[in-house]
Design an enzyme around this catalytic site. Structure first.
Site, PDB file in Angstrom:
ATOM      1  N   GLN A  75      -2.067   2.163  10.108  1.00 37.67           N
ATOM      2  CA  GLN A  75      -0.792   2.184   9.399  1.00 37.67           C
ATOM      3  C   GLN A  75       0.251   3.087   9.959  1.00 37.67           C
ATOM      4  O   GLN A  75       1.454   3.084  10.087  1.00 37.67           O
ATOM      5  CB  GLN A  75      -0.995   3.009   7.899  1.00 37.67           C
ATOM      6  CG  GLN A  75      -1.820   2.427   6.697  1.00 37.67           C
ATOM      7  CD  GLN A  75      -3.078   2.399   6.863  1.00 37.67           C
ATOM      8  OE1 GLN A  75      -3.769   2.663   8.030  1.00 37.67           O
ATOM      9  NE2 GLN A  75      -3.820   2.278   5.591  1.00 37.67           N
ATOM     10  N   ASN A 113      -5.941  12.547   0.627  1.00 31.57           N
ATOM     11  CA  ASN A 113      -4.837  11.651   1.545  1.00 31.57           C
ATOM     12  C   ASN A 113      -5.823  10.645   2.633  1.00 31.57           C
ATOM     13  O   ASN A 113      -7.091  10.799   2.508  1.00 31.57           O
ATOM     14  CB  ASN A 113      -3.885  12.430   2.214  1.00 31.57           C
ATOM     15  CG  ASN A 113      -2.728  11.581   2.757  1.00 31.57           C
ATOM     16  OD1 ASN A 113      -2.210  10.725   2.207  1.00 31.57           O
ATOM     17  ND2 ASN A 113      -2.378  11.784   3.964  1.00 31.57           N
ATOM     18  N   LYS A 114      -5.020   9.907   3.096  1.00 33.89           N
ATOM     19  CA  LYS A 114      -5.614   9.079   4.106  1.00 33.89           C
ATOM     20  C   LYS A 114      -6.883   9.819   4.859  1.00 33.89           C
ATOM     21  O   LYS A 114      -6.830  10.790   5.391  1.00 33.89           O
ATOM     22  CB  LYS A 114      -4.566   8.298   5.003  1.00 33.89           C
ATOM     23  CG  LYS A 114      -5.155   7.414   6.093  1.00 33.89           C
ATOM     24  CD  LYS A 114      -6.001   6.125   5.462  1.00 33.89           C
ATOM     25  CE  LYS A 114      -5.212   5.512   4.594  1.00 33.89           C
ATOM     26  NZ  LYS A 114      -6.219   4.599   3.679  1.00 33.89           N
ATOM     27  N   ARG A 161      -7.386  -0.257  -6.816  1.00 31.50           N
ATOM     28  CA  ARG A 161      -7.655   0.844  -6.105  1.00 31.50           C
ATOM     29  C   ARG A 161      -7.878   2.147  -6.645  1.00 31.50           C
ATOM     30  O   ARG A 161      -7.101   2.374  -7.495  1.00 31.50           O
ATOM     31  CB  ARG A 161      -6.650   0.933  -4.847  1.00 31.50           C
ATOM     32  CG  ARG A 161      -6.619  -0.309  -4.062  1.00 31.50           C
ATOM     33  CD  ARG A 161      -5.490  -0.016  -2.759  1.00 31.50           C
ATOM     34  NE  ARG A 161      -6.154   0.752  -1.635  1.00 31.50           N
ATOM     35  CZ  ARG A 161      -5.476   1.270  -0.807  1.00 31.50           C
ATOM     36  NH1 ARG A 161      -4.303   0.846  -0.466  1.00 31.50           N
ATOM     37  NH2 ARG A 161      -6.305   1.853   0.251  1.00 31.50           N
ATOM     38  N   ARG A 221       0.803  -1.181  -0.011  1.00 30.94           N
ATOM     39  CA  ARG A 221      -0.040   0.068  -0.062  1.00 30.94           C
ATOM     40  C   ARG A 221       0.924   1.203   0.130  1.00 30.94           C
ATOM     41  O   ARG A 221       2.230   1.110   0.304  1.00 30.94           O
ATOM     42  CB  ARG A 221      -1.073  -0.031   1.166  1.00 30.94           C
ATOM     43  CG  ARG A 221      -0.671  -0.476   2.336  1.00 30.94           C
ATOM     44  CD  ARG A 221       0.507  -0.044   3.056  1.00 30.94           C
ATOM     45  NE  ARG A 221       0.360   1.590   3.325  1.00 30.94           N
ATOM     46  CZ  ARG A 221       1.030   2.406   3.668  1.00 30.94           C
ATOM     47  NH1 ARG A 221       2.383   2.141   3.723  1.00 30.94           N
ATOM     48  NH2 ARG A 221       0.654   3.792   3.821  1.00 30.94           N
ATOM     49  N   GLY A 222       0.289   2.322  -0.104  1.00 29.22           N
ATOM     50  CA  GLY A 222       1.066   3.684  -0.156  1.00 29.22           C
ATOM     51  C   GLY A 222       1.191   3.790  -1.645  1.00 29.22           C
ATOM     52  O   GLY A 222       1.479   3.242  -2.509  1.00 29.22           O
ATOM     53  N   ALA A 223       0.554   5.249  -2.157  1.00 29.00           N
ATOM     54  CA  ALA A 223       0.483   5.573  -3.448  1.00 29.00           C
ATOM     55  C   ALA A 223       1.693   5.370  -4.306  1.00 29.00           C
ATOM     56  O   ALA A 223       1.893   4.667  -5.391  1.00 29.00           O
ATOM     57  CB  ALA A 223       0.134   7.221  -3.641  1.00 29.00           C
ATOM     58  N   ASP A 249      -2.195  10.916  -1.784  1.00 27.11           N
ATOM     59  CA  ASP A 249      -2.676   9.776  -2.666  1.00 27.11           C
ATOM     60  C   ASP A 249      -3.002  10.647  -4.171  1.00 27.11           C
ATOM     61  O   ASP A 249      -2.877   9.834  -5.249  1.00 27.11           O
ATOM     62  CB  ASP A 249      -3.643   9.042  -2.345  1.00 27.11           C
ATOM     63  CG  ASP A 249      -3.159   8.217  -1.090  1.00 27.11           C
ATOM     64  OD1 ASP A 249      -3.288   8.693   0.001  1.00 27.11           O
ATOM     65  OD2 ASP A 249      -2.921   7.062  -1.465  1.00 27.11           O
TER      66      ASP A 249
HETATM   67  O1  MRU Z   1      -4.544   3.137   2.022  1.00 23.60           O
HETATM   68  P1  MRU Z   1      -3.018   3.470   2.014  1.00 23.60           P
HETATM   69  O2  MRU Z   1      -2.455   2.718   3.147  1.00 23.60           O
HETATM   70  O3  MRU Z   1      -2.583   3.020   0.712  1.00 23.60           O
HETATM   71  O4  MRU Z   1      -2.888   5.054   2.096  1.00 23.60           O
HETATM   72  C1  MRU Z   1      -1.867   5.646   1.982  1.00 23.60           C
HETATM   73  C2  MRU Z   1      -1.861   7.023   2.501  1.00 23.60           C
HETATM   74  O5  MRU Z   1      -2.800   7.645   2.533  1.00 23.60           O
HETATM   75  C3  MRU Z   1      -0.464   7.705   2.355  1.00 23.60           C
HETATM   76  O6  MRU Z   1      -0.569   8.880   3.265  1.00 23.60           O
HETATM   77  C4  MRU Z   1      -0.219   7.953   0.853  1.00 23.60           C
HETATM   78  O7  MRU Z   1      -0.412   7.020  -0.040  1.00 23.60           O
HETATM   79  C5  MRU Z   1       0.997   8.980   0.722  1.00 23.60           C
HETATM   80  S1  MRU Z   1       2.384   7.573   0.815  1.00 23.60           S
HETATM   81  C6  MRU Z   1       3.811   8.235   0.199  1.00 23.60           C
END
Ligand code: MRU
Length: 342
Positions: free
Chosen positions: A193, A243-244, A87, A44-46, A234
């Site tokens: 996370q 973002n999250k 996603r 996970r993570g963009a 994201d």
């Molecule tokens: O659902 P996730 O864990 O993929 O969400 C991740 C985030 O929201 C991060 O803050 C975002 O991807 C930036 S990661 C460098």
């Protein structure tokens, strides 16, 4: 330490769902396996899911038995569609897929040449991610002062990228340059996370970190315990940062307490043709909220709303840190107008 490796037709990456209790590397051998790992949030993570998507296409290319260019390209398109459905919110996923598709479609040659091109481009994207994150760290570290306590949300660290991270790269570089920085990490319900990944990463690096629950942000700001906020993104659109879930609440609180609110993200996260109304916010399974681990905590049958991301209007963002520099509102507006050369 890189979070993802390509070894002769196999993609090896950390199973983030098991951290911090178990550090297990998983082997992904097909695009289907990559898509499943992204969907289930084992990765996970963009930025990382962007690179993983590129590697997913590389796996299709590697294992293809196509005899003609047309069939090969059709297989790549099918894999691209599968990955697009994993996603919906992070821009990097779509950016990565389009980059590989554009490259392979615009290249001359037969199956062997195209196979090579896809794999090489995916590897290049992984390498670039590391370089880009280092730059984000270098530019962003200038915004931090010795003695700062920085609040971060979710995980925008090494684990969300190929290496270094985005928001955490800023903190890492500042620490490497001799600044004493402390971090407050929110646990980040429902997938935790922050508690599972951000804290794990920072403790391994010896960066002082204190864990709080998401609903403590107002209190720690009220108490004067936070000097700056840095989060990842994201998707960055013309009028907002996505973002999250929980980021918007933190931004509003930071604004109220006059605390700078920074967003660190590579240009591959920018989607400046779109605005917030165009963005699809992923909604995930109710189980993530009704259960903690294997234990059910809410009565069966309760209605649940579980958006994975939220939308922070750009007015709340003090600056965006990307690999080309620090964008204040004026520079961001010029970028939207296409006037700032990048
Ligand atoms: O659902 P996730 O864990 O993929 O969400 C991740 C985030 O929201 C991060 O803050 C975002 O991807 C930036 S990661 C460098």
């Amino acid at each position: 330490m890189r979070t993802v490796k390509w070894e002769d037709g196999v993609v090896i990456t950390i199973d983030q769902a098991l951290l911090p209790n178990k550090e297990e590397w998983i082997k992904l051998k097909s695009c289907d396996e990559v898509a499943k790992a992204i969907k289930e949030m084992r990765v996970r993570g963009a930025p990382l899911i962007g690179v993983l998507a590129a590697y997913g296409l590389a796996l299709t290319a590697y294992h293809s038995t196509a005899k003609s260019r047309e069939v090969f390209l059709r297989e790549i398109e099918q894999s691209a569609n599968l990955l697009r459905g994993t996603r919906p919110t992070a821009a990097n996923l779509f950016w990565a897929i389009e980059r590989i598709l554009n490259k392979v479609k615009s290249s001359a040659g037969g199956v062997e040449t195209l196979r090579h091109i896809v794999i090489e481009e995916a590897q290049r994207m992984a390498d670039e991610d590391v370089e880009v994150n280092k730059k984000i760290g270098e530019f962003g570290s200038e915004l931090l002062d010795d003695g700062d306590t920085v609040l971060t949300h979710c995980n925008a660290g090494r684990l969300a990228t190929v290496d270094y991270g985005t928001a955490l790269s800023v903190i890492r570089v500042a620490c490497e340059r001799g600044k004493h920085i402390k971090v407050i990490a929110t646990e980040t319900r429902p997938k935790l996370q922050g508690a599972r990944l951000t804290v794990y990463e920072l403790m391994r690096d010896g960066i002082p970190v204190t864990l709080i629950t998401d609903n403590m942000v107002g209190y720690v700001m009220y108490k004067g315990m936070v000097n700056k906020v840095i989060v990842g993104a994201d998707r960055i659109v013309r009028d907002a940062v996505i973002n999250k879930i929980g980021t918007y609440t933190i931004a509003v609180l930071a604004h109220e307490h006059k605390i700078p609110f920074y967003v660190a993200a590579p240009l591959s996260t920018f989607d400046l043709k779109s605005s917030s109304k165009d963005v699809i916010i992923e909604e995930r399974s109710p189980d993530e909220i009704t259960n903690i681990g294997a234990e059910r905590i809410a009565p069966p049958g309760v209605a649940v709303f579980n958006p994975a991301f939220d939308i922070t209007p750009i007015e709340y963002v003090s600056a965006i840190i990307c690999e080309k520099g620090v964008l204040n509102k004026e520079k961001f507006d010029r970028l939207i107008e296409g006037k700032w050369m990048i």
